[in-house]
Design a protein around this motif. Structure first.
Motif, PDB file in Angstrom:
ATOM      1  N   GLU A 140       4.604 -51.128 -18.569  1.00  0.00           N
ATOM      2  CA  GLU A 140       5.430 -50.482 -19.300  1.00  0.00           C
ATOM      3  C   GLU A 140       5.507 -48.902 -18.300  1.00  0.00           C
ATOM      4  OE1 GLU A 140       3.233 -46.963 -22.110  1.00  0.00           O
ATOM      5  OE2 GLU A 140       4.872 -47.293 -23.234  1.00  0.00           O
TER       6      GLU A 140
ATOM      7  N   LEU B  81       0.604 -56.955 -21.325  1.00  0.00           N
ATOM      8  CA  LEU B  81       1.745 -57.954 -21.662  1.00  0.00           C
ATOM      9  C   LEU B  81       2.383 -58.550 -20.663  1.00  0.00           C
ATOM     10  CD1 LEU B  81       2.559 -55.124 -24.610  1.00  0.00           C
ATOM     11  CD2 LEU B  81       1.610 -57.489 -24.784  1.00  0.00           C
TER      12      LEU B  81
ATOM     13  N   LEU C 123       6.119 -48.599 -24.550  1.00  0.00           N
ATOM     14  CA  LEU C 123       5.460 -49.217 -25.922  1.00  0.00           C
ATOM     15  C   LEU C 123       5.536 -48.487 -27.390  1.00  0.00           C
ATOM     16  CD1 LEU C 123       1.932 -50.014 -24.288  1.00  0.00           C
ATOM     17  CD2 LEU C 123       4.002 -51.677 -24.376  1.00  0.00           C
TER      18      LEU C 123
ATOM     19  N   GLN D 155      -3.915 -65.578 -26.062  1.00  0.00           N
ATOM     20  CA  GLN D 155      -3.613 -64.709 -25.511  1.00  0.00           C
ATOM     21  C   GLN D 155      -4.541 -63.452 -25.411  1.00  0.00           C
ATOM     22  OE1 GLN D 155      -0.818 -65.569 -23.388  1.00  0.00           O
ATOM     23  NE2 GLN D 155      -1.878 -63.735 -22.082  1.00  0.00           N
TER      24      GLN D 155
ATOM     25  N   HIS E 298       1.779 -56.027 -30.759  1.00  0.00           N
ATOM     26  CA  HIS E 298       2.453 -56.593 -29.604  1.00  0.00           C
ATOM     27  C   HIS E 298       2.780 -57.294 -27.771  1.00  0.00           C
ATOM     28  CE1 HIS E 298       4.232 -52.152 -28.292  1.00  0.00           C
ATOM     29  NE2 HIS E 298       3.444 -51.533 -28.826  1.00  0.00           N
ATOM     30  N   VAL E 299       1.282 -57.962 -27.995  1.00  0.00           N
ATOM     31  CA  VAL E 299       0.987 -59.941 -27.636  1.00  0.00           C
ATOM     32  C   VAL E 299       1.964 -60.228 -28.614  1.00  0.00           C
ATOM     33  CG1 VAL E 299      -1.032 -60.753 -27.224  1.00  0.00           C
ATOM     34  CG2 VAL E 299      -1.243 -58.675 -26.742  1.00  0.00           C
TER      35      VAL E 299
ATOM     36  N   ILE F 246       2.059 -62.172 -19.501  1.00  0.00           N
ATOM     37  CA  ILE F 246       2.038 -62.815 -20.252  1.00  0.00           C
ATOM     38  C   ILE F 246       2.756 -63.664 -19.641  1.00  0.00           C
ATOM     39  CG2 ILE F 246       3.196 -63.037 -22.522  1.00  0.00           C
ATOM     40  CD1 ILE F 246       1.315 -60.820 -23.398  1.00  0.00           C
TER      41      ILE F 246
ATOM     42  N   LEU G 148      -2.512 -52.601 -21.434  1.00  0.00           N
ATOM     43  CA  LEU G 148      -1.920 -52.783 -22.334  1.00  0.00           C
ATOM     44  C   LEU G 148      -1.141 -53.962 -21.997  1.00  0.00           C
ATOM     45  CD1 LEU G 148      -1.250 -54.194 -24.942  1.00  0.00           C
ATOM     46  CD2 LEU G 148      -0.812 -52.390 -25.499  1.00  0.00           C
TER      47      LEU G 148
ATOM     48  N   GLU H 188       5.152 -59.969 -29.710  1.00  0.00           N
ATOM     49  CA  GLU H 188       6.340 -60.315 -29.665  1.00  0.00           C
ATOM     50  C   GLU H 188       6.237 -60.208 -28.262  1.00  0.00           C
ATOM     51  OE1 GLU H 188       7.361 -55.521 -29.462  1.00  0.00           O
ATOM     52  OE2 GLU H 188       8.854 -56.072 -30.761  1.00  0.00           O
ATOM     53  N   ARG H 189       5.805 -60.159 -27.491  1.00  0.00           N
ATOM     54  CA  ARG H 189       6.021 -60.473 -26.240  1.00  0.00           C
ATOM     55  C   ARG H 189       5.609 -61.710 -26.150  1.00  0.00           C
ATOM     56  NH1 ARG H 189       6.623 -57.552 -21.614  1.00  0.00           N
ATOM     57  NH2 ARG H 189       6.579 -55.758 -22.834  1.00  0.00           N
TER      58      ARG H 189
END
Length: 241
Positions: A92, A174, A99, A132, A108-109, A177, A170, A111-112
């Motif tokens: 971020e 992200l 975020l 994940q 959020h996970v 990923i 976080l 979405e990513r």
């Protein structure tokens, strides 16, 4: 810490010479020379307003320098910015990829994950999200084994309820990923508690042992950084430019 470009390095991930950015009639940063090895940690240090975030975004292929030469992962910038952006991930960065406080960790996970799928698959399953999160937990556990005790993420926690270290974690999870070659973490000093900053630096250093990853991070004060024997790192001090 080391100063940049003392000696040429093997398998450089970042090479810069005379890098400069001017905007709005002022110099944001200038005279940046870098030779950063694969799998090492680059720390960019400077006070507020000395161009740390702009330099990080430049190295990530998100901002165009106005002078100098730059290659990241062997790709010349800005000509190959798209290729660099696919392999360099941002945790971020406030004002760039914030975020959403109204979303949970697992949202959020999800979405990513969608962003890394083909356009014709705009959804992910609960199993994918779970896998994940499990992977993230394994990475955090391995960094904990290396002395970085970073808290585990709670899937249904809203971002608005995360403490600053959890929020930074976080952002890193992200970013990882997409399995990037380079991870960019801006402003570690946004963590107000010294203990949180020490845990964050230890975790970033330990990440090198979990994946073939080069880490680029910024701060204004390096007094909380504790390098271990064998850690490969470079300090770029913008106050010296």
């Amino acid at each position: 810490m080391n100063q940049p470009v003392d000696q040429p390095v093997d398998r450089p991930v970042i090479r810069a010479e005379g890098l400069e950015l001017r905007a709005g009639g002022r110099t944001v940063y200038s005279g940046v020379d870098l030779d950063v090895a694969e799998g090492s940690v680059l720390v960019v240090r400077g006070r507020a307003g000395q161009g740390k975030t702009s330099l990080l975004l430049t190295l990530a292929g998100r901002m165009r320098p106005t002078a100098g030469h730059l290659a990241v992962l062997g790709e010349p910038l800005p000509a190959r910015a798209g290729a660099v952006r696919r392999r360099v991930a941002l945790a971020e960065v406030r004002g760039v990829n914030d975020l959403d406080d109204a979303l949970t960790v697992e949202q959020h996970v999800a979405e990513r994950l969608v962003l890394h799928q083909p356009w014709h698959r705009p959804w992910v399953s609960d199993a994918q999200v779970g896998e994940q999160l499990e992977r993230a937990g394994q990475v955090l556990a391995r960094t904990a084994d290396a002395g970085a005790d970073v808290p585990a993420l709670r899937p249904r926690e809203f971002v608005s309820d995360l403490d600053p270290l959890e929020r930074m974690t976080l952002g890193v999870v992200l970013a990882l990923i997409g399995r990037p070659d380079v991870l960019v973490v801006d402003d570690v000093d946004s963590l107000r508690r010294g203990e949180d900053r020490r845990r964050a630096w230890a975790s970033l250093a330990a990440l090198r042992g979990t994946t073939p990853l080069t880490v680029v991070a910024s701060c204004s004060d390096t007094s909380d950084v504790r390098w271990r024997s064998g850690d490969h790192h470079t300090l770029l001090d913008l106050a010296d430019r």
